[in-house]
Design an enzyme around this catalytic site. Structure first.
Site, mmCIF file in Angstrom:
data_model
loop_
_atom_site.group_PDB
_atom_site.id
_atom_site.type_symbol
_atom_site.label_atom_id
_atom_site.label_comp_id
_atom_site.label_asym_id
_atom_site.label_seq_id
_atom_site.Cartn_x
_atom_site.Cartn_y
_atom_site.Cartn_z
ATOM 1 C CB ALA A 14 2.648 -7.393 -5.859
ATOM 2 C CE1 TYR A 157 9.205 8.635 -3.990
ATOM 3 C CE2 TYR A 157 8.047 10.737 -4.080
ATOM 4 C CZ TYR A 157 8.059 9.365 -4.254
ATOM 5 O OH TYR A 157 6.940 8.706 -4.711
ATOM 6 N N GLY A 188 -0.922 11.818 -6.916
ATOM 7 C CA GLY A 188 -0.622 12.701 -5.776
ATOM 8 C C GLY A 188 -0.714 11.869 -4.508
ATOM 9 C CB VAL A 190 -1.827 7.079 -2.871
ATOM 10 C CG1 VAL A 190 -2.758 5.876 -2.940
ATOM 11 C CG2 VAL A 190 -1.651 7.715 -4.244
HETATM 12 P P1 NDP Z 1 3.838 1.087 -0.140
HETATM 13 O O1 NDP Z 1 4.944 1.367 0.814
HETATM 14 O O2 NDP Z 1 2.507 0.706 0.404
HETATM 15 O O3 NDP Z 1 4.297 -0.009 -1.205
HETATM 16 C C1 NDP Z 1 5.594 0.001 -1.763
HETATM 17 C C2 NDP Z 1 5.863 -1.355 -2.401
HETATM 18 O O4 NDP Z 1 7.167 -1.314 -3.013
HETATM 19 C C3 NDP Z 1 5.850 -2.486 -1.400
HETATM 20 O O5 NDP Z 1 5.149 -3.575 -1.944
HETATM 21 C C4 NDP Z 1 7.317 -2.834 -1.239
HETATM 22 O O6 NDP Z 1 7.437 -4.237 -1.000
HETATM 23 C C5 NDP Z 1 7.852 -2.498 -2.630
HETATM 24 N N1 NDP Z 1 9.290 -2.297 -2.629
HETATM 25 C C6 NDP Z 1 10.005 -1.340 -1.990
HETATM 26 N N2 NDP Z 1 11.313 -1.544 -2.191
HETATM 27 C C7 NDP Z 1 11.431 -2.641 -2.966
HETATM 28 C C8 NDP Z 1 12.531 -3.367 -3.494
HETATM 29 N N3 NDP Z 1 13.793 -2.989 -3.262
HETATM 30 N N4 NDP Z 1 12.296 -4.466 -4.254
HETATM 31 C C9 NDP Z 1 11.027 -4.865 -4.483
HETATM 32 N N5 NDP Z 1 9.935 -4.231 -4.015
HETATM 33 C C10 NDP Z 1 10.154 -3.136 -3.250
HETATM 34 O O7 NDP Z 1 3.702 2.421 -1.015
HETATM 35 P P2 NDP Z 1 2.835 2.771 -2.328
HETATM 36 O O8 NDP Z 1 1.924 1.684 -2.703
HETATM 37 O O9 NDP Z 1 2.293 4.116 -2.091
HETATM 38 O O10 NDP Z 1 4.016 2.900 -3.398
HETATM 39 C C11 NDP Z 1 3.988 2.290 -4.665
HETATM 40 C C12 NDP Z 1 4.577 3.244 -5.691
HETATM 41 O O11 NDP Z 1 3.742 4.391 -5.798
HETATM 42 C C13 NDP Z 1 5.973 3.761 -5.356
HETATM 43 O O12 NDP Z 1 6.740 3.756 -6.531
HETATM 44 C C14 NDP Z 1 5.701 5.200 -4.885
HETATM 45 O O13 NDP Z 1 6.799 6.027 -5.089
HETATM 46 C C15 NDP Z 1 4.539 5.556 -5.771
HETATM 47 N N6 NDP Z 1 3.707 6.678 -5.345
HETATM 48 C C16 NDP Z 1 3.094 6.672 -4.124
HETATM 49 C C17 NDP Z 1 2.309 7.745 -3.755
HETATM 50 C C18 NDP Z 1 1.674 7.837 -2.402
HETATM 51 O O14 NDP Z 1 1.277 8.960 -1.992
HETATM 52 N N7 NDP Z 1 1.505 6.740 -1.684
HETATM 53 C C19 NDP Z 1 2.066 8.855 -4.663
HETATM 54 C C20 NDP Z 1 2.762 8.758 -5.915
HETATM 55 C C21 NDP Z 1 3.536 7.697 -6.239
HETATM 56 P P3 NDP Z 1 8.508 -4.944 -0.037
HETATM 57 O O15 NDP Z 1 8.816 -3.984 1.068
HETATM 58 O O16 NDP Z 1 7.803 -6.186 0.408
HETATM 59 O O17 NDP Z 1 9.682 -5.224 -0.921
HETATM 60 C C1 8X3 Z 2 4.216 10.483 -3.439
HETATM 61 C C2 8X3 Z 2 3.451 11.751 -3.472
HETATM 62 O O1 8X3 Z 2 3.564 14.223 -2.880
HETATM 63 O O2 8X3 Z 2 4.168 12.624 -1.150
HETATM 64 O O3 8X3 Z 2 4.950 10.317 -4.598
HETATM 65 O O4 8X3 Z 2 5.635 13.033 -3.002
HETATM 66 S S1 8X3 Z 2 4.253 12.951 -2.590
#
Ligand code: NDP
Ligand code: 8X3
Length: 257
Positions: A14, A157, A188, A190
């Site tokens: 979060a 990944y 996709g 973000v």
């Molecule tokens: P961010 O890097 O902005 O956020 C990732 C979040 O995950 C952070 O709040 C981080 O918090 C938390 N996190 C990482 N490792 C841990 C851990 N070991 N324990 C607890 N919390 C953890 O990326 P996104 O918001 O983009 O990512 C969120 C999700 O969306 C992920 O699962 C990602 O794979 C997925 N996603 C993202 C996409 C994109 O293009 N951005 C597309 C598709 C899916 P902290 O470091 O404080 O622990």
């Molecule tokens: C994050 C989207 O296409 O960078 O899951 O893998 S991509």
């Protein structure tokens, strides 16, 4: 329609991106939030904002989802008003590196598998029994378009997100006969800190991922999460894939030159 007002919603990851956007949207809609991540200061700042803006009730949980005993002990020892979680948003996740598999960094692989796959499993295994017992609950797993096929350098990944897809499907099957719902969301591109984390802090390289196209915002994803949670109780949105208009699949994007 299901209202999220006064529902207890736990969001992992979060402190940034999609998780933080979900926190804001669910707070605006009156949910009580458990905000979990490793970066405590970020969580405190977000909680302050949400309390000021919406008068939200928030419980902050510093949590590394990779740490199985910490997950189990902290989630089973939540104070009584917070223990009966209605909605679990398994969002914590990351990518590390974009190397060819045969040249890949094994520590990067372990971090992705431990977070995206094992972390999600630990949290789910700890919380879903309570949902089954209480006869209410919804698990939202944030997967990815990357689950639908590998792209060059995406190898581990993509595999971790393919696993999230299969685990979501399996959980749905295993919960059949209970009212607990399961949704997998597959975004996709973000624009969040995702690519900065992937490239170990190289912001210039991260910015290039979103160059000359309009990516999704984390708010776009939160919007879909809220939509799924607020469907009538007999409706289960099993999966949603959402992409920018300028993205067809993980390999094919249109960049305005
Ligand atoms: P961010 O890097 O902005 O956020 C990732 C979040 O995950 C952070 O709040 C981080 O918090 C938390 N996190 C990482 N490792 C841990 C851990 N070991 N324990 C607890 N919390 C953890 O990326 P996104 O918001 O983009 O990512 C969120 C999700 O969306 C992920 O699962 C990602 O794979 C997925 N996603 C993202 C996409 C994109 O293009 N951005 C597309 C598709 C899916 P902290 O470091 O404080 O622990
Ligand atoms: C994050 C989207 O296409 O960078 O899951 O893998 S991509």
């Amino acid at each position: 329609m299901v209202s999220v007002k006064d529902q207890i919603v736990l969001i992992t990851g979060a402190s940034s991106g999609i998780g933080a956007s979900c926190a804001k949207l669910f707070a605006r809609n009156g949910a009580k939030l458990i905000l979990a991540a490793r970066r405590l200061e970020r969580l405190k700042q977000l909680a302050d904002e949400l309390t000021k803006e919406f008068g939200s009730q928030i419980y902050i949980l510093q949590l590394d989802v990779r740490d199985r005993s910490q997950v189990e002990s902290s989630l089973t020892a939540l104070p009584e008003p917070w223990i009966n979680i209605d909605v679990l948003i398994n969002n914590a996740g990351l990518s590390r590196g974009l190397d060819k598999l045969h040249e890949g960094n094994i520590e990067d692989w372990e971090e992705m598998i431990d977070t995206n796959l094992k972390g999600l499993l630990y949290v789910t295994r700890t919380l879903v029994p309570g949902m089954v017992k209480r006869g209410r609950g919804h698990v939202i797993n944030i997967g990815s378009l990357a689950a639908r096929g590998a792209y060059p350098g995406g190898n581990v990944y993509c595999a971790s997100k393919a696993a999230v897809r299969t685990i979501s499907e399996g959980l749905k099957q295993d919960l059949l006969g209970t009212p607990v719902r399961v949704t997998e969301i597959e975004p996709g591109l973000v624009k969040t800190e995702f690519s900065i984390v992937r490239f170990h802090g190289d912001k210039q390289r991260a910015d290039k991922v979103y160059e000359n196209l309009t990516p999704l915002t984390p708010d776009d994803v939160a919007d879909v999460v809220l939509f799924c949670v607020t469907r009538p109780p007999h409706v289960n949105i099993s999966e949603v894939m959402l992409v920018p208009v300028e993205q067809a699949n993980a390999m094919l994007v249109y960049r305005r030159s």
